[in-house]
Design a protein around this motif. Sequence first.
Motif, PDB file in Angstrom:
ATOM      1  N   SER A  61     -36.019 -25.380  36.670  1.00 20.86           N
ATOM      2  CA  SER A  61     -34.698 -24.895  37.089  1.00 20.86           C
ATOM      3  C   SER A  61     -34.856 -23.498  37.668  1.00 20.86           C
ATOM      4  O   SER A  61     -35.896 -22.853  37.476  1.00 20.86           O
ATOM      5  N   PRO A  62     -33.846 -22.987  38.368  1.00 20.08           N
ATOM      6  CA  PRO A  62     -33.929 -21.609  38.875  1.00 20.08           C
ATOM      7  C   PRO A  62     -34.152 -20.591  37.759  1.00 20.08           C
ATOM      8  O   PRO A  62     -34.860 -19.604  37.941  1.00 20.08           O
ATOM      9  N   ARG A  63     -33.548 -20.844  36.585  1.00 23.77           N
ATOM     10  CA  ARG A  63     -33.742 -19.907  35.476  1.00 23.77           C
ATOM     11  C   ARG A  63     -35.191 -19.920  34.994  1.00 23.77           C
ATOM     12  O   ARG A  63     -35.749 -18.868  34.651  1.00 23.77           O
ATOM     13  N   HIS A  64     -35.813 -21.085  34.952  1.00 24.65           N
ATOM     14  CA  HIS A  64     -37.224 -21.158  34.574  1.00 24.65           C
ATOM     15  C   HIS A  64     -38.104 -20.444  35.602  1.00 24.65           C
ATOM     16  O   HIS A  64     -39.089 -19.781  35.246  1.00 24.65           O
ATOM     17  N   LEU A  65     -37.755 -20.573  36.883  1.00 31.47           N
ATOM     18  CA  LEU A  65     -38.502 -19.878  37.925  1.00 31.47           C
ATOM     19  C   LEU A  65     -38.377 -18.362  37.768  1.00 31.47           C
ATOM     20  O   LEU A  65     -39.345 -17.621  37.946  1.00 31.47           O
ATOM     21  N   TYR A  66     -37.166 -17.915  37.418  1.00 32.44           N
ATOM     22  CA  TYR A  66     -36.930 -16.483  37.215  1.00 32.44           C
ATOM     23  C   TYR A  66     -37.820 -15.964  36.085  1.00 32.44           C
ATOM     24  O   TYR A  66     -38.469 -14.916  36.208  1.00 32.44           O
ATOM     25  N   GLY A  67     -37.838 -16.707  34.977  1.00 38.55           N
ATOM     26  CA  GLY A  67     -38.672 -16.296  33.856  1.00 38.55           C
ATOM     27  C   GLY A  67     -40.146 -16.273  34.200  1.00 38.55           C
ATOM     28  O   GLY A  67     -40.884 -15.356  33.789  1.00 38.55           O
ATOM     29  N   ALA A  68     -40.587 -17.269  34.954  1.00 35.26           N
ATOM     30  CA  ALA A  68     -41.995 -17.310  35.353  1.00 35.26           C
ATOM     31  C   ALA A  68     -42.350 -16.120  36.238  1.00 35.26           C
ATOM     32  O   ALA A  68     -43.467 -15.586  36.155  1.00 35.26           O
ATOM     33  N   GLU A  69     -41.402 -15.694  37.080  1.00 35.20           N
ATOM     34  CA  GLU A  69     -41.663 -14.534  37.949  1.00 35.20           C
ATOM     35  C   GLU A  69     -41.755 -13.250  37.127  1.00 35.20           C
ATOM     36  O   GLU A  69     -42.543 -12.353  37.452  1.00 35.20           O
ATOM     37  N   ILE A  70     -40.978 -13.162  36.057  1.00 34.63           N
ATOM     38  CA  ILE A  70     -41.098 -11.999  35.170  1.00 34.63           C
ATOM     39  C   ILE A  70     -42.518 -11.935  34.615  1.00 34.63           C
ATOM     40  O   ILE A  70     -43.174 -10.881  34.645  1.00 34.63           O
TER      41      ILE A  70
ATOM     42  N   GLN B 118     -45.162 -11.025  37.376  1.00 33.08           N
ATOM     43  CA  GLN B 118     -45.169  -9.608  37.706  1.00 33.08           C
ATOM     44  C   GLN B 118     -45.753  -8.780  36.565  1.00 33.08           C
ATOM     45  O   GLN B 118     -46.481  -7.808  36.794  1.00 33.08           O
ATOM     46  N   ARG B 119     -45.450  -9.187  35.347  1.00 35.56           N
ATOM     47  CA  ARG B 119     -45.985  -8.466  34.183  1.00 35.56           C
ATOM     48  C   ARG B 119     -47.510  -8.561  34.138  1.00 35.56           C
ATOM     49  O   ARG B 119     -48.196  -7.570  33.841  1.00 35.56           O
ATOM     50  N   LYS B 120     -48.022  -9.748  34.436  1.00 36.27           N
ATOM     51  CA  LYS B 120     -49.473  -9.926  34.437  1.00 36.27           C
ATOM     52  C   LYS B 120     -50.135  -9.157  35.583  1.00 36.27           C
ATOM     53  O   LYS B 120     -51.245  -8.637  35.441  1.00 36.27           O
ATOM     54  N   LEU B 121     -49.435  -9.080  36.722  1.00 43.28           N
ATOM     55  CA  LEU B 121     -50.000  -8.365  37.872  1.00 43.28           C
ATOM     56  C   LEU B 121     -50.252  -6.895  37.563  1.00 43.28           C
ATOM     57  O   LEU B 121     -51.201  -6.296  38.058  1.00 43.28           O
ATOM     58  N   VAL B 122     -49.382  -6.315  36.741  1.00 48.15           N
ATOM     59  CA  VAL B 122     -49.546  -4.893  36.407  1.00 48.15           C
ATOM     60  C   VAL B 122     -50.197  -4.718  35.036  1.00 48.15           C
ATOM     61  O   VAL B 122     -50.239  -3.600  34.506  1.00 48.15           O
TER      62      VAL B 122
ATOM     63  N   LEU C 278     -46.095  -7.776  26.527  1.00 48.70           N
ATOM     64  CA  LEU C 278     -44.690  -8.045  26.209  1.00 48.70           C
ATOM     65  C   LEU C 278     -44.056  -6.854  25.498  1.00 48.70           C
ATOM     66  O   LEU C 278     -42.911  -6.489  25.769  1.00 48.70           O
ATOM     67  N   VAL C 279     -44.816  -6.260  24.579  1.00 50.95           N
ATOM     68  CA  VAL C 279     -44.291  -5.124  23.822  1.00 50.95           C
ATOM     69  C   VAL C 279     -43.984  -3.950  24.756  1.00 50.95           C
ATOM     70  O   VAL C 279     -42.935  -3.303  24.657  1.00 50.95           O
ATOM     71  N   ALA C 280     -44.914  -3.670  25.681  1.00 55.54           N
ATOM     72  CA  ALA C 280     -44.720  -2.561  26.612  1.00 55.54           C
ATOM     73  C   ALA C 280     -43.506  -2.802  27.503  1.00 55.54           C
ATOM     74  O   ALA C 280     -42.694  -1.893  27.731  1.00 55.54           O
ATOM     75  N   LEU C 281     -43.358  -4.022  28.003  1.00 57.74           N
ATOM     76  CA  LEU C 281     -42.203  -4.335  28.848  1.00 57.74           C
ATOM     77  C   LEU C 281     -40.919  -4.267  28.035  1.00 57.74           C
ATOM     78  O   LEU C 281     -39.893  -3.772  28.526  1.00 57.74           O
ATOM     79  N   ALA C 282     -40.964  -4.756  26.807  1.00 56.66           N
ATOM     80  CA  ALA C 282     -39.775  -4.710  25.953  1.00 56.66           C
ATOM     81  C   ALA C 282     -39.317  -3.268  25.742  1.00 56.66           C
ATOM     82  O   ALA C 282     -38.114  -2.978  25.764  1.00 56.66           O
ATOM     83  N   ASP C 283     -40.261  -2.371  25.548  1.00 57.61           N
ATOM     84  CA  ASP C 283     -39.908  -0.957  25.359  1.00 57.61           C
ATOM     85  C   ASP C 283     -39.229  -0.388  26.603  1.00 57.61           C
ATOM     86  O   ASP C 283     -38.263   0.387  26.505  1.00 57.61           O
ATOM     87  N   ILE C 284     -39.727  -0.761  27.764  1.00 53.32           N
ATOM     88  CA  ILE C 284     -39.143  -0.266  29.013  1.00 53.32           C
ATOM     89  C   ILE C 284     -37.732  -0.821  29.219  1.00 53.32           C
ATOM     90  O   ILE C 284     -36.812  -0.108  29.636  1.00 53.32           O
ATOM     91  N   LEU C 285     -37.562  -2.100  28.907  1.00 56.80           N
ATOM     92  CA  LEU C 285     -36.282  -2.772  29.170  1.00 56.80           C
ATOM     93  C   LEU C 285     -35.234  -2.489  28.110  1.00 56.80           C
ATOM     94  O   LEU C 285     -34.033  -2.665  28.355  1.00 56.80           O
ATOM     95  N   GLY C 286     -35.665  -2.070  26.925  1.00 58.44           N
ATOM     96  CA  GLY C 286     -34.715  -1.853  25.843  1.00 58.44           C
ATOM     97  C   GLY C 286     -34.332  -3.121  25.114  1.00 58.44           C
ATOM     98  O   GLY C 286     -33.264  -3.204  24.503  1.00 58.44           O
ATOM     99  N   TYR C 287     -35.199  -4.122  25.172  1.00 61.71           N
ATOM    100  CA  TYR C 287     -35.004  -5.375  24.445  1.00 61.71           C
ATOM    101  C   TYR C 287     -36.188  -5.582  23.512  1.00 61.71           C
ATOM    102  O   TYR C 287     -37.235  -4.943  23.659  1.00 61.71           O
TER     103      TYR C 287
ATOM    104  N   ALA D 210     -39.156  -1.519  36.510  1.00 63.87           N
ATOM    105  CA  ALA D 210     -40.391  -1.659  35.715  1.00 63.87           C
ATOM    106  C   ALA D 210     -41.562  -2.118  36.567  1.00 63.87           C
ATOM    107  O   ALA D 210     -42.701  -1.652  36.380  1.00 63.87           O
ATOM    108  N   PHE D 211     -41.305  -3.016  37.510  1.00 58.44           N
ATOM    109  CA  PHE D 211     -42.383  -3.604  38.306  1.00 58.44           C
ATOM    110  C   PHE D 211     -42.476  -3.021  39.715  1.00 58.44           C
ATOM    111  O   PHE D 211     -43.403  -3.356  40.453  1.00 58.44           O
ATOM    112  N   GLY D 212     -41.516  -2.188  40.099  1.00 62.64           N
ATOM    113  CA  GLY D 212     -41.514  -1.653  41.459  1.00 62.64           C
ATOM    114  C   GLY D 212     -41.329  -2.732  42.500  1.00 62.64           C
ATOM    115  O   GLY D 212     -41.978  -2.711  43.553  1.00 62.64           O
TER     116      GLY D 212
END
Length: 282
Positions: free
Chosen positions: A13-22, A25-29, A33-42, A68-70
Motif C-alpha cells: 500500500s502507499p503507507r507501506h511504501l512510505y514506511g519503507a522509504e523511511i 533513507q535511514r540506512k543511507l545515512v 532507530l534510536v538515533a532517528l527516534a531522538d531526532i523525531l521526538g518519538y 532529519a534526512f535532508g
Amino acid sequence: MQFQERELTPGASPRHLYGAEIRRQRKLVDMSLVALADILGYSRVHVSRFETAERAIPPDLPPKLDVAFGTNGIFVAMYELIKNEVFPDFVRRYMDFESKSIRMRKYVSSTIPGLLQTPGYALAALRAGQTTATDEKIREDVEARLSRQAILARDNPPHLLAVLDEAVLRRPVGSPSTMAEQLRHLLTIGESPRLILQVVPFAHGAHAIMGGSLTLLTQDDGTQTAYLEGSHTGQLIESIAAVTEYELAYDLVRASSLTQEASAAMIHAAIKEYEACGQRLV
C-alpha cells in the motif's frame, strides 16, 4: 536480546511504501532507530511501526523526516498520497470535493461535524462507533479526522454554514467536561466571519433531513455536490436535479433554525448544564 527489524512490504500500500522509504533513507545515512527516534521526538517503537506501516503517519512527522534526512520536501510531498488512506473509498472521494470547495453547507442530526470537533470529542465519538477497534486504530482515526480540519486554516478557507439539530447539543458524547469543552470550541470558532453556526430546535418538529446528515459543496466553477452520511455509510450525489432537491430541503431547515445569536445562547446554556453535571460527579 538484540532488536530485529521486521521485513518490509513496500508494494502492499502507499503507507507501506512510505514506511519503507523511511527505512531506506535511514540506512543511507547509517542512522539507528534510536538515533532517528531522538531526532523525531518519538519512541523507538513508534518509529519502527512507522517503517512497518503498523501505525499511521502523524501530520507533524513528514517535515521532521525531511529535516532529519535532508530530503528537501520528499516526505512532505509523499504524505499527501497517504494521509487519507485510513478513510473508506467513498469518504476519500467526498474529501476530494471537500478540499476544492469554496462554500460548504451542513446539517447534522446527532454529532458535531468532524471539521469542528475537538480531540476529546472525536475520541469519544469514534470509540462509541467502533466498539471492537483497538486503541491504536482509534488513535489513527482521531488523527485522520483532525487532520481534515486543516481546510479551515488555509489561507482562503471555504465559507461554512453549519446547522446543528438541538440533539447534537443534548446528547452527551464522552464526559460532561468533554462536551463542555466541545461546545466552548463551537462558540470560539463561531466568531469567525467565514463560519455561520445555527441550531434547529426540537420545537420546530419534523423536517426533511431528520435521521441523517447532509453536506452541500460548491466548487469555484459553480458545481454543486451533495453528500448524505449515515453512521457507517455515505453517498455522493452529483445529479443536478437531485442536488437541487437537497438544496431546497437544506434551505427550509435553515429557515426554521434559530438566529446566530439565539443559537449561541442555547449553546451557552448547554455548556452550563454540562459544567454543573461535571461538578456533581466530582
